[in-house]
Design a protein around this motif. Structure first.
Motif, PDB file in Angstrom:
ATOM      1  N   MET A 160       0.823  -1.191   0.000  1.00  8.14           N
ATOM      2  CA  MET A 160       0.000   0.000   0.000  1.00  8.14           C
ATOM      3  C   MET A 160       0.869   1.258   0.000  1.00  8.14           C
ATOM      4  N   SER A 161       1.887   1.268   0.870  1.00  5.47           N
ATOM      5  CA  SER A 161       2.718   2.464   0.958  1.00  5.47           C
ATOM      6  C   SER A 161       3.414   2.736  -0.366  1.00  5.47           C
ATOM      7  N   VAL A 162       3.898   1.664  -1.002  1.00  5.59           N
ATOM      8  CA  VAL A 162       4.637   1.862  -2.249  1.00  5.59           C
ATOM      9  C   VAL A 162       3.700   2.306  -3.375  1.00  5.59           C
ATOM     10  N   VAL A 163       2.481   1.729  -3.399  1.00  9.76           N
ATOM     11  CA  VAL A 163       1.520   2.130  -4.433  1.00  9.76           C
ATOM     12  C   VAL A 163       1.191   3.612  -4.283  1.00  9.76           C
ATOM     13  N   TRP A 164       0.907   4.039  -3.047  1.00 10.53           N
ATOM     14  CA  TRP A 164       0.593   5.462  -2.833  1.00 10.53           C
ATOM     15  C   TRP A 164       1.767   6.341  -3.217  1.00 10.53           C
ATOM     16  N   TRP A 165       2.946   5.892  -2.809  1.00 13.63           N
ATOM     17  CA  TRP A 165       4.158   6.666  -3.076  1.00 13.63           C
ATOM     18  C   TRP A 165       4.320   6.885  -4.578  1.00 13.63           C
ATOM     19  N   ARG A 166       4.062   5.835  -5.380  1.00 15.49           N
ATOM     20  CA  ARG A 166       4.206   5.976  -6.825  1.00 15.49           C
ATOM     21  C   ARG A 166       3.068   6.782  -7.423  1.00 15.49           C
TER      22      ARG A 166
ATOM     23  N   PRO B 176       7.742   0.773   4.898  1.00 13.47           N
ATOM     24  CA  PRO B 176       6.474   1.521   4.789  1.00 13.47           C
ATOM     25  C   PRO B 176       6.357   2.631   5.825  1.00 13.47           C
ATOM     26  N   LEU B 177       6.891   2.377   7.004  1.00 17.87           N
ATOM     27  CA  LEU B 177       6.821   3.368   8.078  1.00 17.87           C
ATOM     28  C   LEU B 177       7.711   4.566   7.757  1.00 17.87           C
ATOM     29  N   ILE B 178       8.955   4.283   7.327  1.00 20.05           N
ATOM     30  CA  ILE B 178       9.887   5.364   7.001  1.00 20.05           C
ATOM     31  C   ILE B 178       9.320   6.199   5.856  1.00 20.05           C
ATOM     32  N   LEU B 179       8.796   5.484   4.850  1.00 23.50           N
ATOM     33  CA  LEU B 179       8.211   6.166   3.691  1.00 23.50           C
ATOM     34  C   LEU B 179       7.071   7.081   4.133  1.00 23.50           C
ATOM     35  N   SER B 180       6.188   6.566   4.977  1.00 25.11           N
ATOM     36  CA  SER B 180       5.049   7.365   5.437  1.00 25.11           C
ATOM     37  C   SER B 180       5.518   8.569   6.236  1.00 25.11           C
ATOM     38  N   ALA B 181       6.498   8.351   7.110  1.00 24.56           N
ATOM     39  CA  ALA B 181       6.988   9.457   7.934  1.00 24.56           C
ATOM     40  C   ALA B 181       7.620  10.527   7.052  1.00 24.56           C
ATOM     41  N   ASP B 192       1.844  22.413   2.968  1.00 24.24           N
ATOM     42  CA  ASP B 192       0.646  21.940   2.276  1.00 24.24           C
ATOM     43  C   ASP B 192      -0.452  21.680   3.298  1.00 24.24           C
ATOM     44  N   PRO B 193      -1.714  21.646   2.863  1.00 24.28           N
ATOM     45  CA  PRO B 193      -2.788  21.324   3.816  1.00 24.28           C
ATOM     46  C   PRO B 193      -2.559  19.957   4.463  1.00 24.28           C
ATOM     47  N   PHE B 194      -2.840  19.890   5.756  1.00 23.09           N
ATOM     48  CA  PHE B 194      -2.498  18.696   6.519  1.00 23.09           C
ATOM     49  C   PHE B 194      -3.281  17.463   6.072  1.00 23.09           C
ATOM     50  N   GLU B 195      -4.418  17.689   5.391  1.00 20.68           N
ATOM     51  CA  GLU B 195      -5.216  16.533   4.929  1.00 20.68           C
ATOM     52  C   GLU B 195      -4.381  15.603   4.044  1.00 20.68           C
ATOM     53  N   LEU B 196      -3.414  16.205   3.336  1.00 19.75           N
ATOM     54  CA  LEU B 196      -2.587  15.397   2.445  1.00 19.75           C
ATOM     55  C   LEU B 196      -1.745  14.389   3.223  1.00 19.75           C
ATOM     56  N   ALA B 197      -1.483  14.702   4.490  1.00 15.53           N
ATOM     57  CA  ALA B 197      -0.656  13.804   5.297  1.00 15.53           C
ATOM     58  C   ALA B 197      -1.488  12.711   5.958  1.00 15.53           C
ATOM     59  N   VAL B 198      -2.828  12.885   5.939  1.00 14.12           N
ATOM     60  CA  VAL B 198      -3.675  11.938   6.668  1.00 14.12           C
ATOM     61  C   VAL B 198      -3.542  10.489   6.192  1.00 14.12           C
ATOM     62  N   PRO B 199      -3.550  10.240   4.854  1.00 14.29           N
ATOM     63  CA  PRO B 199      -3.377   8.827   4.442  1.00 14.29           C
ATOM     64  C   PRO B 199      -2.094   8.226   4.993  1.00 14.29           C
ATOM     65  N   TRP B 200      -1.012   9.007   5.017  1.00  9.56           N
ATOM     66  CA  TRP B 200       0.262   8.490   5.528  1.00  9.56           C
ATOM     67  C   TRP B 200       0.176   8.228   7.023  1.00  9.56           C
ATOM     68  N   LEU B 201      -0.561   9.115   7.701  1.00  8.50           N
ATOM     69  CA  LEU B 201      -0.761   8.945   9.135  1.00  8.50           C
ATOM     70  C   LEU B 201      -1.508   7.631   9.389  1.00  8.50           C
ATOM     71  N   LYS B 202      -2.537   7.391   8.580  1.00 13.58           N
ATOM     72  CA  LYS B 202      -3.326   6.158   8.732  1.00 13.58           C
ATOM     73  C   LYS B 202      -2.442   4.925   8.509  1.00 13.58           C
ATOM     74  N   LEU B 203      -1.582   5.032   7.495  1.00 13.27           N
ATOM     75  CA  LEU B 203      -0.697   3.906   7.190  1.00 13.27           C
ATOM     76  C   LEU B 203       0.241   3.633   8.366  1.00 13.27           C
TER      77      LEU B 203
END
Lengths: 227, 225, 251
Positions: A160-166, B176-181, B192-203
């Protein structure tokens, strides 16, 4: 105890399957309309990927069983399946890379599925390294089981993370590998090869588990000799 | 109640020891600072380039630094057979895991809190006004990293090649955690508006949940011999 | 005093420690090759053996830290490794390492131990044991600054924090001074009266012989001798022990 008969049957079937797979892949199936002959790598790449994910799923299930029941047999299957999974994943990535060169014009691309698979390969190479480093077999089995469980649970999150990232940054590649629009003749070739690799996995697994059992048997015999 | 008491006892003991000699903290802090300092030369001193890559640079510094702290945290228990003694107490294994996790989390977070302003000063960025939002990203990121690290360092502690094995197991698992952070921090730093970070926060929350549940269920198997 | 019958099993009350054909392998190397052992409540067993004989492994299995490869062991009424916290709570140990945190003070170490043991209002108890081991003045100094003899005494103080049903001691005499040795022996006698079963592993023949009710020799993972102390003399036992030592070298 799995009989030698099953092992031999799986071996013979795998050879027949692979030969048939080569025939259907190279001769029976038509060349791809867009990619031409190079698309035939798909008949190797896709079955390898599918079987290796299945192999890691087997690691996951047998690892849970090992922690629950402490039976060496489950660990033997998990360890063996991880080894075969690493081998097949590495081959799949190599095949994909060779396929990618003429198709995408590059050996490597940070495609979501490719990246996920590579991360999975790294996790399970770590698994094998850790197992090789731990001297006490029962501790090694426990560590492996925990790592096998966590590694597999991590896959959907990684994906999921990689798909979103791309997708949040670049448009997806125009040409994606995979059997999305596959002609019937191509499907025959694909499924034949898939069956062949499943049989090959089964053969390797049975043989590798028997080897592991022999090792345990040797330890047990030496124990009896010493006691 | 006695469960919480033991978690707190372990965390208190380690943090007290850490407070006394600040051994792992100063090593981690200095290392993180060096990494940030070196980035300047690695990226040719180009300020815009550095600012563009800043969230990635920060998390790279944090993850490499954390490994130092995680390794030290188990190493401290291996001296004088302390780990053995710890496991002989009538305490649930989960309490020991959570106590150690609490310590690792706290130490890593403190390092992050010191590094944020330092980074802001070094590369002339405004981080102060964004600190609450940064923490909203940093805390779940640090929890997951500390949780996976605490579990894995229990495996690698006794090995000869532990210094190499811990990052080798930890980094791929926590991608995945490092990427999200990194992505979440990027959103905050860009304004940027914080909503954009929400999916990453959820992940990150999903990762934290999976790793915490799996660790609590498996930790007791890891520590027995 | 209870005595074992012909098979080495205790009549009457259940033994506090009982092992049946205990086997432990590390990789391809056998550490224990089938140990049958019984210790009754209120009994002190001295376990002798040279380095690598399997003493530490045996104690670690009994303490529930190491899983046996084969065989069973019951300690304080629990199957080892299955009793969880209640089993661990009944066992007191003194290991090779002193298991103290060097950066913390003596009293902080004991306070941590008390919290982990689940002792309530431990402050008074901590002051008591510190006084008993003669470390009252050092209560506030960090363990790092203590001499190795003082560290051993602090480890002993940790063991004294509560009463145990089973006490497992691994080389307790190492770096203990005379005064501390006396302290340990007083503690063992008090625990014995309190009904604790003690296993004391050492290669110090004189000391171990002095406190024990029963003697056992462990060689290369096997119990090669077991007997009551009052049936032998120190000199006879010493001769027996060195004979087994030489046999071990011949093998």
């Amino acid at each position: 105890m799995i009989g030698r008969g099953l092992e031999r049957a799986l071996g013979i079937l795998a050879v027949i399957g692979l030969v048939t797979g080569l025939y259907t892949g190279f001769l029976y199936a038509p060349p791809d309309a867009v990619q031409g002959e190079v698309q035939r790598i798909m008949y190797l790449h896709v079955p390898l990927i599918l079987v290796s994910y299945f192999a890691f799923f087997v690691v996951f299930v047998t690892s849970i069983l090992y922690l629950a029941r402490r039976c060496e047999r489950h660990d033997a299957i998990a360890h063996s399946s991880a080894e075969i999974g690493v081998l097949f994943t590495a081959l799949a990535i190599a095949a994909g890379s060779i396929w990618g060169r003429p198709t995408w014009g590059t050996w490597w691309t940070w495609d979501a599925r490719l990246t996920t698979t590579t991360i999975l390969l790294l996790i399970f190479i770590g698994y094998l390294m850790l197992r090789a480093l731990v001297d006490d077999p029962s501790r090694g089995a426990t560590f492996g089981a925990v790592l096998g469980i966590i590694g597999f649970l991590d896959v959907p999150i990684i994906h999921m993370s990689v798909v979103w990232w791309r997708t949040l940054h670049q448009p997806a590649s125009v040409l994606r590998p995979g059997p999305s629009t596959v002609a019937p003749d191509m499907q025959v070739a694909l499924y034949t090869n898939l069956a062949a690799f499943v049989l090959l996995y089964g053969y390797f697994l049975v043989k590798r588990v028997r080897l592991e059992k022999a090792r345990w048997e040797l330890i047990r015999l030496r124990m009896e000799g010493a006691a | 109640m006695s469960f919480v008491r033991r978690v707190v006892a372990i965390a208190r003991k380690d943090l007290l020891a850490e407070w006394r000699d600040r051994e792992s903290f100063s090593a981690m802090f200095f290392f993180a600072f060096l990494v940030l300092f070196l980035f300047n030369f690695a990226l040719g001193g180009d300020q815009t380039l550095i600012r563009g890559a800043s969230s990635g640079l920060l998390w790279l510094a944090f993850t490499f630094t954390s490994v130092l702290g995680l390794a030290r945290s188990v190493q401290g228990e291996l001296e004088n057979d302390c780990l053995d003694g710890l496991l002989l107490y009538p305490a649930p294994r989960e309490a020991i895991y959570l106590g150690k996790l609490l310590v690792n989390f706290t130490v890593i977070l403190v390092v992050e809190l010191v590094i944020f302003p330092l980074f802001a000063v070094l590369y002339n960025m405004d981080l102060w006004s964004r600190l609450p939002k940064l923490l909203l990203i940093a805390v779940p990121g640090t929890i997951g990293f500390a949780a996976a690290g605490t579990l894995l360092s229990a495996m690698t502690a006794g090995l000869k090649a532990r210094d190499a094995m811990l990052p080798f197991l930890l980094f791929p698992l926590t991608i995945p955690l490092i990427l999200s952070a990194v992505k979440g921090t990027e959103v905050v730093l860009r304004g940027d508006p914080f909503e954009l970070a929400v999916p990453w926060l959820k992940l990150m929350v999903a990762f934290d949940t999976v790793i915490l549940v799996a660790s609590l269920l498996t930790f007791e198997y890891l520590v027995e011999e | 005093m209870v005595t074992p019958d012909a098979e080495g099993r205790m009549p009457g009350p259940a033994p506090a420690v009982e092992t049946r054909r205990l086997v432990k392998w590390y990789g391809g190397y056998p550490a224990l090759r089938g140990i049958d052992l019984c210790v009754a409540p209120g009994e002190i067993l001295a376990l002798f053996g040279s380095n690598g004989a399997g003493k530490t492994t045996l104690l670690r299995i009994l303490a529930g830290r190491v899983r046996p490869t084969a065989g069973t062991a019951r300690v304080a009424g629990f199957e080892v490794g299955k009793g969880g916290d209640s089993a661990r709570g009944a066992i007191g140990t003194l290991a090779h390492g002193h298991q103290l945190y060097e950066t913390l003070t003596a009293s902080e170490n004991l306070a941590f131990a008390a919290a982990m043991l689940g002792l309530d209002r431990a402050g008074e108890r901590i002051a008591q044991v510190l006084l008993r081991v003669g470390l009252k003045a050092a209560a506030g100094s960090s363990v790092r600054t203590l001499s190795s003899g003082m560290k051993r005494r602090l480890a002993l103080a940790k063991l004294m924090l509560r009463e145990c049903k089973v006490i497992l001691l691994d080389e307790p005499y190492a770096s203990l001074d005379l005064q501390a040795t006396k302290l340990l022996e007083e503690f063992l006698m008090a625990s014995k009266i309190g009904g604790a079963a003690t296993i004391l592993a050492t290669h110090n023949l004189t000391m171990g012989f002095g406190v024990a009710d029963r003697l056992a020799i462990l060689r290369q993972g096997r119990l090669v001798f077991e007997g009551r102390r009052d049936e032998t003399s120190l000199d006879a036992f010493r001769a027996l022990f060195s004979l087994h030592g030489e046999l071990g070298e011949v093998e």
